[in-house]
Design a protein around this motif. Sequence first.
Motif, mmCIF file in Angstrom:
data_model
loop_
_atom_site.group_PDB
_atom_site.id
_atom_site.type_symbol
_atom_site.label_atom_id
_atom_site.label_comp_id
_atom_site.label_asym_id
_atom_site.label_seq_id
_atom_site.Cartn_x
_atom_site.Cartn_y
_atom_site.Cartn_z
ATOM 1 N N ALA A 15 70.985 77.785 25.764
ATOM 2 C CA ALA A 15 69.648 78.137 26.250
ATOM 3 C C ALA A 15 69.512 77.912 27.755
ATOM 4 O O ALA A 15 68.918 78.721 28.469
ATOM 5 C CB ALA A 15 68.594 77.333 25.497
ATOM 6 N N LEU A 16 70.060 76.813 28.244
ATOM 7 C CA LEU A 16 69.994 76.524 29.675
ATOM 8 C C LEU A 16 70.815 77.527 30.472
ATOM 9 O O LEU A 16 70.401 77.967 31.553
ATOM 10 C CB LEU A 16 70.474 75.103 29.944
ATOM 11 N N ASP A 17 71.974 77.900 29.947
ATOM 12 C CA ASP A 17 72.814 78.875 30.639
ATOM 13 C C ASP A 17 72.122 80.234 30.684
ATOM 14 O O ASP A 17 72.135 80.919 31.726
ATOM 15 C CB ASP A 17 74.166 78.990 29.937
ATOM 16 N N GLU A 18 71.511 80.636 29.592
ATOM 17 C CA GLU A 18 70.796 81.918 29.575
ATOM 18 C C GLU A 18 69.619 81.904 30.537
ATOM 19 O O GLU A 18 69.308 82.925 31.169
ATOM 20 C CB GLU A 18 70.334 82.227 28.152
ATOM 21 N N ALA A 19 68.971 80.741 30.669
ATOM 22 C CA ALA A 19 67.830 80.640 31.584
ATOM 23 C C ALA A 19 68.249 80.815 33.039
ATOM 24 O O ALA A 19 67.457 81.263 33.876
ATOM 25 C CB ALA A 19 67.125 79.300 31.390
ATOM 26 N N GLN A 21 70.286 82.988 34.073
ATOM 27 C CA GLN A 21 70.408 84.419 34.308
ATOM 28 C C GLN A 21 69.076 85.152 34.164
ATOM 29 O O GLN A 21 69.000 86.347 34.467
ATOM 30 C CB GLN A 21 71.418 85.031 33.316
ATOM 31 N N ASP A 22 68.068 84.458 33.702
ATOM 32 C CA ASP A 22 66.781 85.091 33.384
ATOM 33 C C ASP A 22 65.833 84.990 34.577
ATOM 34 O O ASP A 22 65.344 83.916 34.909
ATOM 35 C CB ASP A 22 66.168 84.412 32.152
ATOM 36 N N ASP A 23 65.558 86.115 35.203
ATOM 37 C CA ASP A 23 64.693 86.126 36.377
ATOM 38 C C ASP A 23 63.247 85.762 36.049
ATOM 39 O O ASP A 23 62.483 85.382 36.940
ATOM 40 C CB ASP A 23 64.728 87.503 37.048
ATOM 41 N N GLU A 24 62.867 85.892 34.775
ATOM 42 C CA GLU A 24 61.483 85.604 34.395
ATOM 43 C C GLU A 24 61.214 84.105 34.252
ATOM 44 O O GLU A 24 60.066 83.671 34.343
ATOM 45 C CB GLU A 24 61.147 86.312 33.075
ATOM 46 N N THR A 25 62.258 83.330 34.013
ATOM 47 C CA THR A 25 62.067 81.891 33.820
ATOM 48 C C THR A 25 61.941 81.187 35.158
ATOM 49 O O THR A 25 62.805 81.287 36.014
ATOM 50 C CB THR A 25 63.252 81.297 33.040
ATOM 51 N N ARG A 26 60.842 80.442 35.322
ATOM 52 C CA ARG A 26 60.590 79.726 36.568
ATOM 53 C C ARG A 26 60.575 78.217 36.368
ATOM 54 O O ARG A 26 60.864 77.455 37.286
ATOM 55 C CB ARG A 26 59.261 80.194 37.183
ATOM 56 N N VAL A 27 60.227 77.774 35.161
ATOM 57 C CA VAL A 27 60.184 76.353 34.813
ATOM 58 C C VAL A 27 60.634 76.226 33.364
ATOM 59 O O VAL A 27 60.352 77.093 32.537
ATOM 60 C CB VAL A 27 58.765 75.763 34.964
ATOM 61 N N GLN A 53 74.271 66.919 33.156
ATOM 62 C CA GLN A 53 74.476 67.400 34.522
ATOM 63 C C GLN A 53 73.967 68.827 34.694
ATOM 64 O O GLN A 53 73.493 69.196 35.780
ATOM 65 C CB GLN A 53 75.955 67.307 34.887
ATOM 66 N N GLU A 54 74.039 69.630 33.640
ATOM 67 C CA GLU A 54 73.500 70.987 33.703
ATOM 68 C C GLU A 54 71.993 70.947 33.945
ATOM 69 O O GLU A 54 71.458 71.770 34.693
ATOM 70 C CB GLU A 54 73.814 71.738 32.405
ATOM 71 N N ILE A 55 71.302 69.988 33.332
ATOM 72 C CA ILE A 55 69.861 69.855 33.562
ATOM 73 C C ILE A 55 69.593 69.492 35.016
ATOM 74 O O ILE A 55 68.739 70.084 35.678
ATOM 75 C CB ILE A 55 69.263 68.800 32.613
ATOM 76 N N VAL A 56 70.343 68.526 35.532
ATOM 77 C CA VAL A 56 70.148 68.086 36.921
ATOM 78 C C VAL A 56 70.457 69.216 37.901
ATOM 79 O O VAL A 56 69.731 69.425 38.878
ATOM 80 C CB VAL A 56 71.031 66.857 37.219
ATOM 81 N N HIS A 57 71.519 69.963 37.645
ATOM 82 C CA HIS A 57 71.956 70.999 38.578
ATOM 83 C C HIS A 57 71.350 72.369 38.291
ATOM 84 O O HIS A 57 71.647 73.327 39.008
ATOM 85 C CB HIS A 57 73.483 71.102 38.558
ATOM 86 N N HIS A 58 70.522 72.452 37.266
ATOM 87 C CA HIS A 58 69.928 73.744 36.917
ATOM 88 C C HIS A 58 69.012 74.217 38.044
ATOM 89 O O HIS A 58 68.272 73.414 38.632
ATOM 90 C CB HIS A 58 69.130 73.634 35.614
ATOM 91 N N PRO A 59 69.023 75.501 38.377
ATOM 92 C CA PRO A 59 68.166 75.991 39.473
ATOM 93 C C PRO A 59 66.677 75.959 39.171
ATOM 94 O O PRO A 59 65.861 76.056 40.092
ATOM 95 C CB PRO A 59 68.660 77.428 39.673
#
Length: 263
Positions: free
Chosen positions: A38-42, A44-50, A95-101
């Motif tokens: 789910a985090l990886d897909e987010a 790539q998803d331009d609609e997800t902001r938070v 770490q993916e959570i911390v480094h997630h954009p």
Amino acid sequence: MTDILLRERHQGILRLTLNDPTTRNSLSEAMMASLAIALDEARQDDETRVIVIAAEGPAFCSGHNLKEITARRRDEDHGKAYFAKLMAHCSALMQEIVHHPRPVIAEVNAPASAAGCQLVASCDLALASEQARFATPGVNIGLFCSTPMIALSRNVSRKHAMEMLLTGEMISAEEAERIGLVNRVVATQLLRASVDDLASRIAGKSKAVTKIGKEAFYRQIDMPLADAYDYAARVMVENLLMQDAKEGIGAFVEKRAPDWKDR
């Protein structure tokens, strides 16, 4: 079969809800895999902001699935290879959570213990209800919470972290707020609305600016002071050259709402 991770998207907010109450939302292999996807897909998803991480059931997250761990003790190596893989998987997820954009908010409505407490500490922000409790109780079962310690000790002072780690005792939501583990505590019935309000306020900012700012925050935090200022100055220059900085400053000067382009 019930999905163990529910997804809901509304006005730029992606809500990921842990939904495995029979294991108290443990970070089982399946749960960690679902969160990672789910985090990886987010990304790539331009609609997800938070992103919001919430939970259903009697616990926010109880940590690792001890039944899965116990079952692998029957392996020829007594589980050593499996344990190494499991810890690596969990560490990568945190770490993916911390480094997630995208900014990630924990919505904690029930106890969060061990790696569940680690999950809360790994999120950028956390709001808790009055019913929430927090613990790193591994010491009580002969398993010091060494990996949860990483996230915990980067959020609260050393002595508060050590007290939680050495005693394994639950602390209240109010105590978690006092020591900095969560941003604030709200009435249980107001938790979701409070999280949605916070997420909406962040979602209304430039996505490009929150991305560059989140990355800079975590990169500078452990740098020596002079190095941190040198790095942050370079980030500021990069940020000033972005279209949204030009637009935002112009809108402020012209006393109008900015029209973000997310670049």
